[in-house]
Design a protein around this motif. Structure first.
Motif, PDB file in Angstrom:
ATOM      1  N   ASP A   1      10.945  32.804 -81.849  1.00 20.06           N
ATOM      2  CA  ASP A   1      10.785  31.355 -81.929  1.00 20.06           C
ATOM      3  C   ASP A   1      10.212  30.706 -80.669  1.00 20.06           C
ATOM      4  N   GLU A   2      10.057  31.473 -79.593  1.00 20.09           N
ATOM      5  CA  GLU A   2       9.530  30.907 -78.347  1.00 20.09           C
ATOM      6  C   GLU A   2       8.376  31.676 -77.727  1.00 20.09           C
ATOM      7  N   HIS A   3       8.041  32.877 -78.236  1.00 26.22           N
ATOM      8  CA  HIS A   3       7.068  33.735 -77.548  1.00 26.22           C
ATOM      9  C   HIS A   3       5.959  34.240 -78.466  1.00 26.22           C
ATOM     10  N   ILE A   4       4.834  34.515 -77.827  1.00 19.92           N
ATOM     11  CA  ILE A   4       3.681  35.114 -78.495  1.00 19.92           C
ATOM     12  C   ILE A   4       3.307  36.391 -77.761  1.00 19.92           C
ATOM     13  N   VAL A   5       2.566  37.243 -78.448  1.00 24.05           N
ATOM     14  CA  VAL A   5       1.847  38.331 -77.790  1.00 24.05           C
ATOM     15  C   VAL A   5       0.379  37.992 -77.984  1.00 24.05           C
ATOM     16  N   GLU A   6      -0.383  38.104 -76.907  1.00 23.09           N
ATOM     17  CA  GLU A   6      -1.800  37.778 -76.958  1.00 23.09           C
ATOM     18  C   GLU A   6      -2.594  38.750 -76.105  1.00 23.09           C
ATOM     19  N   ALA A   7      -3.863  38.893 -76.430  1.00 26.71           N
ATOM     20  CA  ALA A   7      -4.791  39.665 -75.604  1.00 26.71           C
ATOM     21  C   ALA A   7      -5.682  38.653 -74.891  1.00 26.71           C
ATOM     22  N   VAL A   8      -5.788  38.834 -73.576  1.00 24.41           N
ATOM     23  CA  VAL A   8      -6.557  37.891 -72.754  1.00 24.41           C
ATOM     24  C   VAL A   8      -7.592  38.651 -71.942  1.00 24.41           C
ATOM     25  N   ILE A   9      -8.520  37.939 -71.392  1.00 23.52           N
ATOM     26  CA  ILE A   9      -9.648  38.551 -70.686  1.00 23.52           C
ATOM     27  C   ILE A   9      -9.280  39.007 -69.272  1.00 23.52           C
ATOM     28  N   THR A  10      -8.117  38.584 -68.760  1.00 26.82           N
ATOM     29  CA  THR A  10      -7.676  38.989 -67.422  1.00 26.82           C
ATOM     30  C   THR A  10      -6.589  40.064 -67.528  1.00 26.82           C
ATOM     31  N   TYR A  11      -6.543  40.937 -66.528  1.00 25.86           N
ATOM     32  CA  TYR A  11      -5.587  42.039 -66.525  1.00 25.86           C
ATOM     33  C   TYR A  11      -4.201  41.542 -66.128  1.00 25.86           C
TER      34      TYR A  11
END
Length: 173
Positions: free
Chosen positions: A37-47
């Motif tokens: 209810d409070e978090h996501i998993v995401e892929a981002v361009i920075t390491y």
């Protein structure tokens, strides 16, 4: 209903038509999968390329977003479980000194290949494909945030929870 009234559940999908790369709104976008209810998993361009972040941070950075929820109660948690596992495996690789998966929009890497490259909407696609056995249709070589929104907006197995009034993609990717 306002955005705050319905909350967030594991497996909810957030897709945005804006981005952090100074590309004009409507051309690139971003996507993430909610894991609680409070978090996501995401892929981002920075390491490190696969990260856990707060839902509120996604909303602050990407006000022009849409929020979709799977209707079947088991679908979302299964996809979220895979996203968490993928994040943990990425962290394990990082601890071993290995950058797997690398961030890349390569057209030479199949969408089903989870470790040769990652980007935001591919992470959502992989989570549903491997975690819930639910493949989203892809019309071109990359599965972009625009593709994700186009698929979800017509998929009877997902419900639109919120869409910003100015949410709009300008290019069919």
């Amino acid at each position: 209903m306002t955005q705050e009234q319905y909350g967030y559940r594991a497996g909810d999908i957030l897709t945005a038509c804006d981005n952090e790369l100074n590309v004009p709104t409507g051309y690139l976008g971003h996507a993430a999968i909610v894991v609680d209810d409070e978090h996501i998993v995401e892929a981002v361009i920075t390491y490190p390329y696969v990260q856990v972040a707060r839902v509120e941070d996604f909303l602050r950075v990407h006000p022009k977003h849409a929020h979709y929820r799977p209707i079947a109660p088991e679908l979302g948690p299964s996809a979220a479980k895979y996203a968490i596992w993928y994040y943990q495996q990425s962290n394990h690789n990082k601890a071993m000194g290995v950058v797997i998966p690398p961030f890349s929009f390569s057209d030479r890497i199949p969408l089903q290949d989870p470790w040769s490259s990652i980007y935001c909407s591919k992470l959502v696609w992989l989570s549903y494909y491997y975690g819930a056995g639910y493949p989203f249709y892809n019309d071109f070589y990359l599965f972009t945030p625009e593709d994700l929104d186009a698929v979800l907006s017509t998929d009877p197995n997902f419900r639109l929870m919120y869409k910003h009034p100015e949410f709009l993609f300008l290019v069919n990717t």
